[in-house]
Structures are given as structure tokens and as C-alpha cells.
Design a protein around this motif. Structure first.
Motif, short mmCIF file in Angstrom:
data_model
loop_
_atom_site.label_atom_id
_atom_site.label_comp_id
_atom_site.label_asym_id
_atom_site.label_seq_id
_atom_site.Cartn_x
_atom_site.Cartn_y
_atom_site.Cartn_z
N PHE A 181 0.81 -1.22 0.00
CA PHE A 181 0.00 0.00 0.00
C PHE A 181 0.84 1.27 0.00
CE2 PHE A 181 -3.39 -2.58 2.47
CZ PHE A 181 -3.88 -3.09 1.28
N GLU A 182 2.08 1.21 0.54
CA GLU A 182 2.85 2.43 0.76
C GLU A 182 4.14 2.53 -0.05
OE1 GLU A 182 1.73 4.94 2.57
OE2 GLU A 182 -0.06 3.80 3.12
N CYS A 183 4.52 1.50 -0.75
CA CYS A 183 5.84 1.51 -1.41
C CYS A 183 5.96 2.61 -2.46
CB CYS A 183 6.15 0.14 -2.02
SG CYS A 183 5.08 -0.33 -3.37
N LEU A 184 4.84 3.05 -3.02
CA LEU A 184 4.86 4.11 -4.03
C LEU A 184 4.35 5.44 -3.50
CD1 LEU A 184 3.56 2.12 -7.16
CD2 LEU A 184 5.93 2.57 -6.47
N ASN A 185 4.05 5.50 -2.21
CA ASN A 185 3.54 6.73 -1.60
C ASN A 185 4.71 7.63 -1.22
OD1 ASN A 185 2.29 8.74 -0.16
ND2 ASN A 185 1.25 7.39 1.28
N PRO A 186 4.90 8.76 -1.90
CA PRO A 186 6.07 9.61 -1.62
C PRO A 186 6.04 10.24 -0.23
CG PRO A 186 4.54 10.72 -3.11
CD PRO A 186 4.05 9.31 -2.96
N ALA A 187 4.87 10.27 0.40
CA ALA A 187 4.76 10.87 1.73
C ALA A 187 5.13 9.91 2.85
CB ALA A 187 3.34 11.39 1.95
N THR A 188 5.33 8.62 2.52
CA THR A 188 5.68 7.63 3.55
C THR A 188 6.91 6.82 3.13
OG1 THR A 188 4.05 6.10 2.57
CG2 THR A 188 3.32 7.46 4.43
N PHE A 189 6.71 5.72 2.41
CA PHE A 189 7.83 4.83 2.07
C PHE A 189 8.40 5.07 0.68
CE2 PHE A 189 5.73 1.27 4.82
CZ PHE A 189 5.97 2.04 5.95
N GLY A 190 7.70 5.84 -0.14
CA GLY A 190 8.06 5.95 -1.56
C GLY A 190 9.46 6.44 -1.82
N VAL A 191 10.00 7.28 -0.94
CA VAL A 191 11.33 7.87 -1.16
C VAL A 191 12.44 7.02 -0.57
CG1 VAL A 191 10.39 10.21 -1.28
CG2 VAL A 191 11.07 9.26 0.94
N LEU A 192 12.09 5.92 0.11
CA LEU A 192 13.09 5.10 0.78
C LEU A 192 13.68 4.05 -0.15
CD1 LEU A 192 11.19 4.42 4.15
CD2 LEU A 192 12.97 6.13 3.76
N PRO A 193 14.92 3.62 0.11
CA PRO A 193 15.48 2.48 -0.62
C PRO A 193 14.68 1.21 -0.30
CG PRO A 193 17.21 3.69 0.54
CD PRO A 193 15.90 4.23 1.03
N LEU A 194 14.84 0.18 -1.11
CA LEU A 194 14.07 -1.05 -0.96
C LEU A 194 14.22 -1.65 0.43
CD1 LEU A 194 12.25 -3.24 -2.12
CD2 LEU A 194 14.30 -4.38 -3.01
N GLY A 195 15.46 -1.74 0.93
CA GLY A 195 15.69 -2.33 2.24
C GLY A 195 14.99 -1.56 3.35
N ASP A 196 15.02 -0.23 3.27
CA ASP A 196 14.36 0.58 4.28
C ASP A 196 12.84 0.48 4.17
OD1 ASP A 196 16.81 1.35 5.17
OD2 ASP A 196 16.80 3.33 4.23
N LYS A 197 12.34 0.30 2.96
CA LYS A 197 10.89 0.10 2.79
C LYS A 197 10.43 -1.17 3.51
CE LYS A 197 10.31 2.39 -1.71
NZ LYS A 197 9.97 2.22 -3.14
N ILE A 198 11.21 -2.23 3.36
CA ILE A 198 10.87 -3.50 4.01
C ILE A 198 10.95 -3.35 5.53
CG2 ILE A 198 11.56 -5.91 4.33
CD1 ILE A 198 12.59 -5.86 1.44
N SER A 199 12.02 -2.71 6.02
CA SER A 199 12.19 -2.51 7.45
C SER A 199 11.07 -1.65 8.02
CB SER A 199 13.55 -1.84 7.72
OG SER A 199 13.67 -1.45 9.08
N ALA A 200 10.73 -0.56 7.33
CA ALA A 200 9.67 0.34 7.80
C ALA A 200 8.31 -0.35 7.77
CB ALA A 200 9.65 1.60 6.94
N SER A 201 8.10 -1.23 6.80
CA SER A 201 6.83 -1.97 6.72
C SER A 201 6.67 -2.89 7.92
CB SER A 201 6.77 -2.78 5.42
OG SER A 201 6.80 -1.93 4.29
N PHE A 202 7.74 -3.59 8.27
CA PHE A 202 7.69 -4.47 9.44
C PHE A 202 7.50 -3.65 10.72
CE2 PHE A 202 9.26 -7.97 6.85
CZ PHE A 202 8.63 -9.06 7.45
N PHE A 203 8.18 -2.50 10.82
CA PHE A 203 8.04 -1.67 12.01
C PHE A 203 6.60 -1.19 12.16
CE2 PHE A 203 8.16 2.04 14.68
CZ PHE A 203 9.11 1.73 15.65
N GLN A 204 5.99 -0.75 11.07
CA GLN A 204 4.60 -0.28 11.14
C GLN A 204 3.67 -1.42 11.53
OE1 GLN A 204 3.43 2.72 10.94
NE2 GLN A 204 1.24 2.28 10.86
N SER A 205 3.93 -2.61 11.01
CA SER A 205 3.10 -3.77 11.35
C SER A 205 3.24 -4.12 12.83
CB SER A 205 3.50 -4.97 10.49
OG SER A 205 2.69 -6.09 10.78
#
Length: 468
Positions: A264-288
Motif C-alpha cells: 500500500f505504501e511503497c509508491l507513496n512519496p509521503a511515507t515509504f516511496g522515497v526510501l530504498p528497498l531495504g528501508d521500505k521493508i524494514s519500515a513496513s515491518f516496524f509499522q506492522s
């Protein structure tokens, strides 16, 4: 003299659930008084009584919602007060009192054991003192290890004394699933790419949310494996049904939640969209993980897609596990409801998990908890839409619903409307946090004049009704 006897008589007539409810209320009021002191406030300018009550309730109920910035409003003394309130609320005041009794060598009476039984959600009185001792030791051990790791991490950005305090504060807050932080207005957003800190915080949150009974079961399982009594696979099979359900649901919710947040957020520039792939995965787990009633935030919750906000509310509603520091209706409750749904759809008359039948009274309790929680959230949301109708702060209905779910489940995540709530709105949210921490079933039991017998004396003939 007569008044003293009357007070003693009233005290003796209190049920365990009533003692718990009064005990938590006493902690909240004590915290309110301490936070109102000039010494608790930066510059000696005290926050309002309502804001002090809200903050104290949020700390004791391990929620994390804030009407004033923790780092800017509260002095170091005030932050220590909040930290101690979190610890007392996370463990439960009766557990702390029992630990003091054990240290002083005082005998724990039958009545006190009954209150401990209620606070730890146990079915019998056997081994309660040993359980309390184990809970306290395990809690302080996990928090100590977490504090050391976080202290070394904060040393990169803060002086030694401040790093030590921040390490202790955030370790306690994470383990108790409280969500209070003293980093800044953006919560943990500056550390969204910091993998060691994220792993440490997530581990503390998950372990704190598993529940004391699961810790005990896992400890005994590891002992059997270490002593060579059983292989690891055999020890796993011998774990209690409760532990199996908790571990399965916890892992499933975290993994599924992380996958959906990433989608839901990997392409959202206001949340995860600007992050590298590894940080997107880490941030997704943290939010969960943080949606499991922890309440720490690395992204602006208001900037998430509607799909992610709805997913966050679902995860918050489920929450952690029974006898843990987390809130929500609990993982086991949701597991029983889901398995019952599957059983009914398959035409089975019984509900079973891992080849074990679930008793009918457990199913009834799960349904009751679910409906009471849903009712409280709906009622509070309606009240909040009324009290905040004239608010100059712009908010949507989804913001109010998100706030109420977060408050009842003692999560602490917010879309940013908490500081702008009216005095009436703050009191509604405070009451909701209190109800969510004590538990809907415990509140109902504490207020009832009589407790029903476990079995009905009179049985009536059955007759079917049409549903659906």
C-alpha cells in the motif's frame, strides 16, 4: 471508630476486578497530581489539569497518545514520572505490590492471590507467586538488555547521561507497549533507516506483547531441550494450545501486515516511496509491529493511504496477547472467532485448533469481548463527532475513528488530532483508554452487584431461531 469499620468492611467486600479498577484509577490520579507539579514541567509552567489527567491515563494505560509534546512539556522529573507510570501500568500495580511483599518477606494472602489471578488473567491460584516472581524478573531482564543496546545507539547523537536515560525510557516504553518517546515531535521518524534500533524496538514490543504465560511455556520448552529430555520438535508439540495459538497469530499478523503495508505504501512519496528497498521493508515491518498496540511512529499516520489506515485499525483492534502488556481484543480472541467462522462454514458443530476442541464458554467470551469492544468504539466515536463538531482544527471522520480505535486498544498511534481535541474530547479518550486497559469484561464484572454462578440451576428446552 464506626467510620473506620465501615471503610474496612467496604474494602473487604470489593471484588478482585473492582480492586484492579480502583487501583489503576488511583495510579492515574497520583500521576495526575505529580505531573501537575511545577517540577514536572519545563520552565515550571504546569500543564492544565485535563492535560495532566490525559497524560497520566495514557501512561498508566500504556497507550502513548499525547496532547502535549513529551520532550517539550515535561521536565526530566516529569519524564521519570511518566516512565514509572508506564512501568506500573504495564506490569500491573498488583504485580508490583506482590514483588514488594516478596522482597520484604511478607506473606501474600488468599485475597491478594485472587487479585493477582484476576490481573494476570489466570484460571486458578496454583503457582501464582512463582509466576509473579518470574514475570518481574523476565520483565526487568528484557528491559535491561534493551536499555543497554539503545543506550549505545543513542550515544551517537546524545551525551552519555542523556543516552542512558533515553535508553532506559524507550526500553520500558517499548516493552510495555506504551509508545511514549522523548526523541522529538516526529517520534522515531529520524531513525526510520536505523536497522539496529528498529530491530531492538520491535523485539521489545513483540516480546512484551506475547504474554507472561507464553514466556513461561517457552522457557520450560527450552529447558527440556537443553537437558536433553526432548528434541526440539517434540518440545514444540508439547507446548500448550494457548502458546501455539499466540505464536501462530502473532507471526501471521506481523508478516501479513508488513506485506500489505509494503504493497500500500511503497509508491507513496509521503511515507515509504522515497526510501530504498531495504528501508521500505524494514519500515513496513516496524509499522506492522507498532500497530500491535505499541504506538511508536516512524511515518506520519495521516499521510498513509486509506487502505493502510484501515489496516492499521484492524491490527490495533486485534492487539497483543492475553496476560501481556498489550491491549486490543487479543490475538487468541480473534483466533477463536476466525476458527469458529471456518468451522461453521464447513458445517462442523465444534471449534477445534491443533486437534483440540475449544470449550463453548471460551467462544462465548470471545464473542462478548468482540462485541463490547466494537460497541465502546462506536459509542465513543459518535460522542467525539459531536464534541469536536465545532473544532477549528480540520479533521475527517476517519481521523476520529482512528483516534478511538487507538485509544481503546491502548495503541497510541494518531493521525495528529490528539492535541487539538476539546476538553470534553480529551476526557472521552481518557475514559476509553481506561476501559481498554482494564478490559470490558473486567469493567462489567466490577460494576455488577452479583456474579452469576458458573452453571445454570434451571435448564430450558431448546428451540431454533432463524439467523442470517
Amino acid at each position: 471508630m464506626d467510620d473506620t469499620r465501615e471503610i474496612a468492611k467496604t474494602k473487604m467486600n470489593l471484588k478482585p476486578t473492582q480492586v484492579l479498577a480502583v487501583g489503576f484509577l488511583a495510579l492515574i490520579l497520583l500521576g495526575t497530581l505529580l505531573l501537575r507539579l511545577p517540577a514536572s514541567n519545563v520552565g515550571g509552567i504546569s500543564a492544565s489539569w485535563v492535560d495532566c489527567l490525559f497524560t497520566s491515563t495514557s501512561a498508566v494505560c500504556v497507550t502513548g497518545l499525547n496532547v502535549v509534546p513529551t520532550i517539550h512539556q515535561w521536565s526530566t522529573f516529569g519524564q521519570v514520572v511518566i516512565m514509572l507510570l508506564i512501568q506500573a501500568g504495564g506490569l500491573g500495580f498488583m504485580t508490583l505490590i506482590s514483588c514488594v511483599f516478596l522482597i520484604l518477606g511478607k506473606k501474600i494472602t488468599l485475597r491478594e492471590r485472587m487479585i493477582i489471578q484476576e490481573s494476570l488473567n489466570q484460571n486458578n491460584l496454583r503457582g501464582l507467586v512463582r509466576l509473579v516472581r518470574g514475570v518481574a524478573l523476565a520483565t526487568f531482564l528484557f528491559e535491561a538488555v534493551g536499555a543497554v543496546i539503545l543506550t549505545f545507539r543513542f550515544l551517537k547523537d546524545y551525551p552519555l547521561d542523556r543516552s542512558i536515560f533515553m535508553g532506559i525510557f524507550h526500553s520500558i516504553s517499548a516493552f510495555c507497549n506504551a509508545g511514549f518517546d522523548i526523541v522529538g515531535n516526529a517520534s522515531l521518524a529520524p531513525y526510520i533507516s536505523d536497522l539496529p534500533l528498529n530491530i531492538t524496538m520491535c523485539t521489545l514490543i513483540v516480546v512484551g506483547g506475547l504474554g507472561f504465560i507464553v514466556w513461561s511455556d517457552l522457557f520450560h520448552m527450552l529447558q527440556k531441550v537443553r537437558k536433553g529430555n526432548h528434541s526440539f520438535s517434540v518440545a514444540l508439540r508439547q507446548m500448550t494450545l494457548h502458546t501455539k495459538v499466540v505464536l501462530t497469530m502473532t507471526a501471521g499478523l506481523i508478516i501479513a501486515g508488513a506485506a500489505l503495508f509494503f504493497a500500500f505504501e511503497c509508491l507513496n512519496p509521503a511515507t515509504f516511496g522515497v526510501l530504498p528497498l531495504g528501508d521500505k521493508i524494514s519500515a513496513s515491518f516496524f509499522q506492522s509491529v507498532t500497530c500491535r498496540t505499541a504506538g511508536f511512529s516512524e511515518i506520519n499516520q495521516n499521510s498513509m493511504t486509506y487502505a493502510s489506515q484501515l489496516l492499521s485499525m484492524i491490527l490495533m483492534f486485534v492487539g497483543g496477547s492475553p496476560s501481556s502488556t498489550a491491549g486490543g481484543i487479543k490475538t487468541v480472541t480473534m483466533a477463536v472467532l476466525l476458527i469458529t467462522l471456518i468451522s461453521v462454514s464447513q458445517g462442523r458443530r465444534t471449534t477445534h485448533i491443533y486437534r483440540k476442541d475449544i470449550p463453548l464458554f471460551v467462544l462465548q467470551k470471545a464473542i462478548t469481548i468482540f462485541l463490547v469492544a466494537l460497541g465502546v468504539i462506536c459509542a465513543s466515536t459518535m460522542l467525539l463527532t459531536f464534541t469536536e463538531a465545532g473544532s477549528p482544527f480540520r479533521h475527517e471522520f476517519l481521523d476520529l475513528l482512528f483516534e478511538n480505535v487507538s485509544a481503546f486498544t491502548t495503541t497510541g498511534l494518531s493521525t495528529g488530532i490528539t492535541p487539538a481535541l476539546s476538553a470534553a474530547g480529551k476526557l472521552i479518550i481518557s475514559l476509553e483508554m481506561y476501559i481498554g486497559r482494564i478490559g470490558p469484561i473486567a469493567i462489567a464484572s466490577a460494576l455488577s452487584r452479583r456474579q452469576r454462578a458458573f452453571s445454570e440451576v434451571v435448564e430450558y428446552p431448546e428451540e431454533s431461531v432463524m439467523v442470517g
